[in-house]
Motif scaffolding. Structure first.
Motif, mmCIF file in Angstrom:
data_model
loop_
_atom_site.group_PDB
_atom_site.id
_atom_site.type_symbol
_atom_site.label_atom_id
_atom_site.label_comp_id
_atom_site.label_asym_id
_atom_site.label_seq_id
_atom_site.Cartn_x
_atom_site.Cartn_y
_atom_site.Cartn_z
ATOM 1 N N PHE A 163 0.807 -1.216 0.000
ATOM 2 C CA PHE A 163 0.000 0.000 0.000
ATOM 3 C C PHE A 163 0.844 1.272 0.000
ATOM 4 O O PHE A 163 0.315 2.365 0.114
ATOM 5 N N GLY A 164 2.167 1.125 -0.132
ATOM 6 C CA GLY A 164 3.062 2.274 -0.177
ATOM 7 C C GLY A 164 3.529 2.548 -1.591
ATOM 8 O O GLY A 164 3.164 1.852 -2.542
ATOM 9 N N THR A 165 4.381 3.569 -1.734
ATOM 10 C CA THR A 165 4.883 3.944 -3.055
ATOM 11 C C THR A 165 6.402 3.864 -3.165
ATOM 12 O O THR A 165 6.936 3.873 -4.265
ATOM 13 N N THR A 166 7.109 3.805 -2.019
ATOM 14 C CA THR A 166 8.569 3.756 -2.056
ATOM 15 C C THR A 166 9.091 2.663 -1.126
ATOM 16 O O THR A 166 8.514 2.414 -0.070
ATOM 17 N N PRO A 167 10.190 2.005 -1.498
ATOM 18 C CA PRO A 167 10.768 0.980 -0.626
ATOM 19 C C PRO A 167 11.518 1.600 0.552
ATOM 20 O O PRO A 167 11.811 2.796 0.551
ATOM 21 N N ASP A 168 11.814 0.774 1.533
ATOM 22 C CA ASP A 168 12.628 1.195 2.670
ATOM 23 C C ASP A 168 13.619 0.077 2.986
ATOM 24 O O ASP A 168 13.448 -1.057 2.555
ATOM 25 N N THR A 169 14.652 0.412 3.743
ATOM 26 C CA THR A 169 15.740 -0.515 4.040
ATOM 27 C C THR A 169 15.627 -1.050 5.462
ATOM 28 O O THR A 169 15.490 -0.281 6.412
ATOM 29 N N LEU A 170 15.719 -2.364 5.580
ATOM 30 C CA LEU A 170 15.592 -3.042 6.863
ATOM 31 C C LEU A 170 16.833 -2.829 7.730
ATOM 32 O O LEU A 170 17.958 -2.912 7.247
ATOM 33 N N LYS A 171 16.599 -2.538 9.016
ATOM 34 C CA LYS A 171 17.679 -2.442 10.000
ATOM 35 C C LYS A 171 17.476 -3.559 11.017
ATOM 36 O O LYS A 171 16.361 -3.786 11.469
ATOM 37 N N VAL A 172 18.558 -4.232 11.368
ATOM 38 C CA VAL A 172 18.506 -5.270 12.397
ATOM 39 C C VAL A 172 18.851 -4.607 13.723
ATOM 40 O O VAL A 172 19.964 -4.129 13.908
ATOM 41 N N LEU A 173 17.890 -4.593 14.623
ATOM 42 C CA LEU A 173 18.071 -3.934 15.911
ATOM 43 C C LEU A 173 18.087 -4.916 17.079
ATOM 44 O O LEU A 173 18.331 -4.519 18.214
ATOM 45 N N THR A 174 17.831 -6.205 16.809
ATOM 46 C CA THR A 174 17.673 -7.172 17.888
ATOM 47 C C THR A 174 18.952 -7.898 18.270
ATOM 48 O O THR A 174 18.995 -8.544 19.309
ATOM 49 N N GLN A 175 19.984 -7.815 17.441
ATOM 50 C CA GLN A 175 21.220 -8.528 17.778
ATOM 51 C C GLN A 175 22.407 -7.878 17.084
ATOM 52 O O GLN A 175 22.240 -7.162 16.104
ATOM 53 N N THR A 176 23.603 -8.134 17.594
ATOM 54 C CA THR A 176 24.835 -7.573 17.017
ATOM 55 C C THR A 176 25.917 -8.636 16.883
ATOM 56 O O THR A 176 27.091 -8.306 16.771
ATOM 57 N N ASP A 233 16.767 -15.206 20.175
ATOM 58 C CA ASP A 233 15.865 -16.346 20.026
ATOM 59 C C ASP A 233 14.969 -16.169 18.801
ATOM 60 O O ASP A 233 13.766 -16.420 18.841
ATOM 61 N N GLY A 234 15.586 -15.703 17.719
ATOM 62 C CA GLY A 234 14.840 -15.424 16.501
ATOM 63 C C GLY A 234 15.197 -16.374 15.377
ATOM 64 O O GLY A 234 16.345 -16.778 15.223
ATOM 65 N N TYR A 235 14.190 -16.720 14.602
ATOM 66 C CA TYR A 235 14.391 -17.556 13.414
ATOM 67 C C TYR A 235 14.742 -16.672 12.228
ATOM 68 O O TYR A 235 14.206 -15.571 12.071
ATOM 69 N N ILE A 236 15.620 -17.178 11.381
ATOM 70 C CA ILE A 236 16.138 -16.402 10.251
ATOM 71 C C ILE A 236 15.035 -16.099 9.232
ATOM 72 O O ILE A 236 14.208 -16.958 8.940
ATOM 73 N N LEU A 237 15.030 -14.866 8.717
ATOM 74 C CA LEU A 237 14.083 -14.491 7.674
ATOM 75 C C LEU A 237 14.618 -14.953 6.321
ATOM 76 O O LEU A 237 15.836 -14.971 6.103
ATOM 77 N N LEU A 238 13.714 -15.299 5.424
ATOM 78 C CA LEU A 238 14.055 -15.734 4.075
ATOM 79 C C LEU A 238 13.509 -14.748 3.060
ATOM 80 O O LEU A 238 12.658 -13.908 3.384
ATOM 81 N N GLU A 239 13.971 -14.869 1.818
ATOM 82 C CA GLU A 239 13.581 -13.939 0.767
ATOM 83 C C GLU A 239 12.071 -13.859 0.550
ATOM 84 O O GLU A 239 11.569 -12.844 0.085
ATOM 85 N N ASP A 240 11.324 -14.916 0.895
ATOM 86 C CA ASP A 240 9.874 -14.884 0.713
ATOM 87 C C ASP A 240 9.115 -14.661 2.026
ATOM 88 O O ASP A 240 7.894 -14.818 2.075
ATOM 89 N N SER A 241 9.823 -14.262 3.083
ATOM 90 C CA SER A 241 9.160 -13.910 4.341
ATOM 91 C C SER A 241 8.353 -12.634 4.119
ATOM 92 O O SER A 241 8.715 -11.791 3.308
ATOM 93 N N LYS A 286 31.004 -7.008 9.588
ATOM 94 C CA LYS A 286 30.746 -5.665 10.097
ATOM 95 C C LYS A 286 29.443 -5.052 9.603
ATOM 96 O O LYS A 286 28.981 -4.077 10.169
ATOM 97 N N LYS A 287 28.859 -5.588 8.515
ATOM 98 C CA LYS A 287 27.741 -4.900 7.893
ATOM 99 C C LYS A 287 26.451 -5.704 7.813
ATOM 100 O O LYS A 287 25.386 -5.143 7.950
ATOM 101 N N LYS A 288 26.514 -6.970 7.549
ATOM 102 C CA LYS A 288 25.343 -7.770 7.182
ATOM 103 C C LYS A 288 24.826 -8.623 8.345
ATOM 104 O O LYS A 288 24.945 -9.839 8.347
ATOM 105 N N LEU A 289 24.228 -7.981 9.331
ATOM 106 C CA LEU A 289 23.628 -8.691 10.451
ATOM 107 C C LEU A 289 22.463 -9.545 9.955
ATOM 108 O O LEU A 289 21.690 -9.117 9.097
ATOM 109 N N ALA A 290 22.323 -10.744 10.498
ATOM 110 C CA ALA A 290 21.228 -11.635 10.131
ATOM 111 C C ALA A 290 19.917 -11.092 10.684
ATOM 112 O O ALA A 290 19.824 -10.733 11.854
#
Length: 160
Positions: free
Chosen positions: A17-30, A94-102, A40-44
């Motif tokens: 329902f939006g018009t522009t994409p946004d970028t996901l930030k991982v805030l739950t783990q480091t 305690d999180g399960y990994i997200l996949l491309e079709d999540s 250094k960059k690609k947190l799961a």
């Protein structure tokens, strides 16, 4: 999970329902990184990454919220994820990994209204990859680089 990419920080997401994409930030783990040579960059990203977990926290005007003359701005909030891989869990959080079709649920857009456009993974070839490359195949894929002599050039540069 056969041949599905895992999602990492920097994944591009879009709301139906939006018009522009946004970028996901991982805030739950480091702690857990994927496809990142230096770690250094690609947190799961996991199904625990909920709430305001995007860089801009908006997908532009929200078509689910009409107002006179247009639409209210989206305020991207994730309440839950579905379609994650339940055989791979990162602790904490305690999180399960997200996949491309999540897909993610927003309280305004509803169930599964947010999808992943790009997983955020980018191939980063290392020196070892170049050493193991098939030089005949590489000469066809990238005729500019002479893979047969590439290692020799690397060795000469490291001696300088």
């Amino acid at each position: 999970m056969s041949l599905k990419e895992k999602v990492v920080q920097g994944a591009t997401c879009m709301c139906n329902f939006g018009t522009t994409p946004d970028t996901l930030k991982v805030l739950t783990q480091t702690k857990y990184y994927l496809n990142d040579h230096e770690g250094k960059k690609k947190l799961a990203a996991t199904h625990k990454d909920i709430g305001a977990t995007f860089e801009k926290n908006t997908f532009g005007p929200c078509k689910k919220q009409p107002i006179p003359g247009g639409f209210k701005p989206c305020q991207a909030i994730i309440t839950e994820w579905c379609g994650y891989y339940e055989k791979e869990k990162y602790s904490p959080p305690d999180g399960y990994i997200l996949l491309e079709d999540s897909k993610a649920t927003c309280p305004i857009g509803g169930k599964d209204c947010i999808k992943i456009i790009k997983t955020g993974q980018i191939g980063e070839p290392t020196k070892k990859n170049l050493q193991n490359a098939d030089s005949d195949l590489q000469s066809h894929v990238n005729p500019v680089v002479d893979m047969k002599n590439y290692d020799k050039k690397l060795e000469n540069k490291s001696e300088i």
